[in-house]
Design a protein around this motif. Structure first.
Motif, PDB file in Angstrom:
ATOM      1  N   GLN A  50       0.812  -1.154   0.224  1.00  0.00           N
ATOM      2  CA  GLN A  50       0.340  -0.300   0.225  1.00  0.00           C
ATOM      3  C   GLN A  50       0.932   1.270  -0.276  1.00  0.00           C
ATOM      4  OE1 GLN A  50      -3.432   0.074   3.028  1.00  0.00           O
ATOM      5  NE2 GLN A  50      -2.772  -2.418   3.214  1.00  0.00           N
ATOM      6  N   TRP A  98      -5.067   6.058   4.273  1.00  0.00           N
ATOM      7  CA  TRP A  98      -5.201   5.805   2.815  1.00  0.00           C
ATOM      8  C   TRP A  98      -3.504   6.121   2.667  1.00  0.00           C
ATOM      9  CZ3 TRP A  98     -11.016   8.470   1.925  1.00  0.00           C
ATOM     10  CH2 TRP A  98     -11.593   6.659   2.384  1.00  0.00           C
ATOM     11  N   ASN A  99      -3.003   5.717   1.858  1.00  0.00           N
ATOM     12  CA  ASN A  99      -2.129   6.527   1.133  1.00  0.00           C
ATOM     13  C   ASN A  99      -2.404   7.644  -0.271  1.00  0.00           C
ATOM     14  OD1 ASN A  99      -3.308   5.149  -1.803  1.00  0.00           O
ATOM     15  ND2 ASN A  99      -1.144   3.107  -1.419  1.00  0.00           N
ATOM     16  N   ARG A 135      -5.594   6.473  -2.975  1.00  0.00           N
ATOM     17  CA  ARG A 135      -6.302   5.796  -2.359  1.00  0.00           C
ATOM     18  C   ARG A 135      -7.478   7.350  -2.892  1.00  0.00           C
ATOM     19  NH1 ARG A 135     -11.270   6.083  -1.510  1.00  0.00           N
ATOM     20  NH2 ARG A 135     -12.643   4.279  -0.079  1.00  0.00           N
TER      21      ARG A 135
END
Length: 275
Positions: free
Chosen positions: A21, A136-137, A140
Motif C-alpha cells: 500500500q 489511506w495512501n 486511495r
C-alpha cells in the motif's frame, strides 16, 4: 513460493500488505510499525531479504551510512499477486520498480508522509486505547477526492485514553518539505473546500520547521480561509518528542496548541467521519 507460504508469520504478511500500500519504509519506521527492537527487526528483515520477499536500497552518504529503505522483493510481490488472483509479476519488473523508486524525486516526500502515519501507529502501540483507525495512501485519496484536490494522505485517529477524551478525528494530510511557495501551498485549500460534506475533514499541514509554520500562518491570516474549513499545522522539529498525536497542532486563527484528538469536528453538515 509454495514453500514460503508456510514460513511467513502474521507479522511478515502485515509488512507485505503495508509495503504493497505504501511502497517503502526505512528500517526505523518498520521497527515502530511492527517490531519491539532494532535488533529483532534487522534480523527478520535481513532474513526476508535473503529469501527475496523484501528488497532494499540506500544512497551513498558520507559520513556514516544512510538507513535502508525497504520495499517488496520479487517473491513478496508474487505472493501478493497470487493472493489477489492476478498475473505474477516478472522478477525483473519488480526490480525495475524498485530502481525507479530509489531514484524518484518524490522519495523524500513519500518517506515523510509515511513517517507521519508511522509515528501515529507507534504512539498507538505504546498507549492502549489510542488507534489509527484508517490510513489511506495518495492513490486511495485520489479515488475519494477525484480531481478536486490531491491529499498526501488521509487518516482517522481514535483516542479513548484520558488525554484523548474518547474522540475519533478524521483528517487530510499535506506533508510539506519547504520546496513549494506559500501561495501554491495555500492554493490547495480551495480544492478541500469544494469536497462534499462527508469528506469535510480538517486539513493538517505537516511542516519541516517553526519558521515555515510561522510564515504559513502569516500568509493564511492575510489570504483568509475558505468558509467551513478547519486547517491546523505542526512541525516535525516541534513534534519530535510527543509525535503528531500530542498537543502540537495549532489551528489557524488560534495560538494554543491542541492534541490531534482535540481538533474540531468537521463542519458543513458532515458526520465526524464516514466509517
Amino acid at each position: 513460493m509454495a514453500a514460503e507460504l508456510g514460513r511467513l508469520t502474521p507479522r511478515d504478511r502485515h509488512l507485505l500488505n503495508l509495503l504493497d500500500q505504501h511502497r517503502t519504509f526505512t528500517t526505523d519506521q518498520l521497527v515502530d510499525l511492527a517490531f519491539g527492537s532494532v535488533g529483532r527487526a534487522r534480523n527478520r528483515l535481513n532474513t526476508l531479504h535473503d529469501r527475496g520477499i523484501l528488497d532494499r536500497f540506500r544512497h551513498y552518504q558520507r559520513p556514516g551510512s544512510q538507513a535502508w529503505r525497504w520495499t517488496l522483493g520479487p517473491v513478496g510481490a508474487a505472493l501478493l499477486a497470487a493472493g489477489r488472483d492476478e498475473a505474477l509479476p516478472r522478477p525483473a519488473a519488480v526490480r525495475d520498480a524498485t530502481a525507479r523508486l530509489a531514484m524518484s524525486p518524490t522519495l523524500a516526500h513519500l518517506l515523510t508522509v509515511n513517517g507521519f502515519f508511522v509515528a501515529l501507529t507507534a504512539h498507538a502501540r505504546a498507549h492502549p486505547g489510542a488507534r489509527l483507525v484508517r490510513w489511506w495512501n495518495e492513490a486511495r485519496c485520489r479515488e475519494a477526492c477525484g480531481t478536486l484536490v490531491r491529499p498526501d494522505g488521509h487518516g482517522v485517529w481514535s483516542d479513548d485514553t484520558r488525554a484523548g477524551g474518547g474522540r475519533a478525528v478524521p483528517f487530510w494530510v499535506e506533508a510539506d518539505l519547504g520546496t513549494e511557495t506559500l501561495p501554491r501551498v495555500v492554493g490547495k485549500l480551495t480544492g478541500y473546500a469544494a469536497l462534499p460534506p462527508r469528506r469535510a475533514y480538517p486539513v493538517l499541514f505537516w511542516l519541516p520547521t517553526a519558521a515555515r509554520e510561522a510564515n504559513l500562518h502569516t500568509h493564511l491570516h492575510r489570504a483568509g480561509l475558505p468558509d467551513g474549513l478547519t486547517v491546523a499545522t505542526a512541525t516535525r522539529e516541534h513534534a519530535a518528542a510527543p509525535g503528531p498525536a500530542g498537543p502540537v497542532w495549532r489551528i489557524v486563527g488560534h495560538h494554543d496548541r491542541v492534541r490531534l484528538a482535540h481538533l474540531p469536528a468537521p463542519t458543513g453538515g458532515g458526520t465526524s467521519w464516514d466509517g
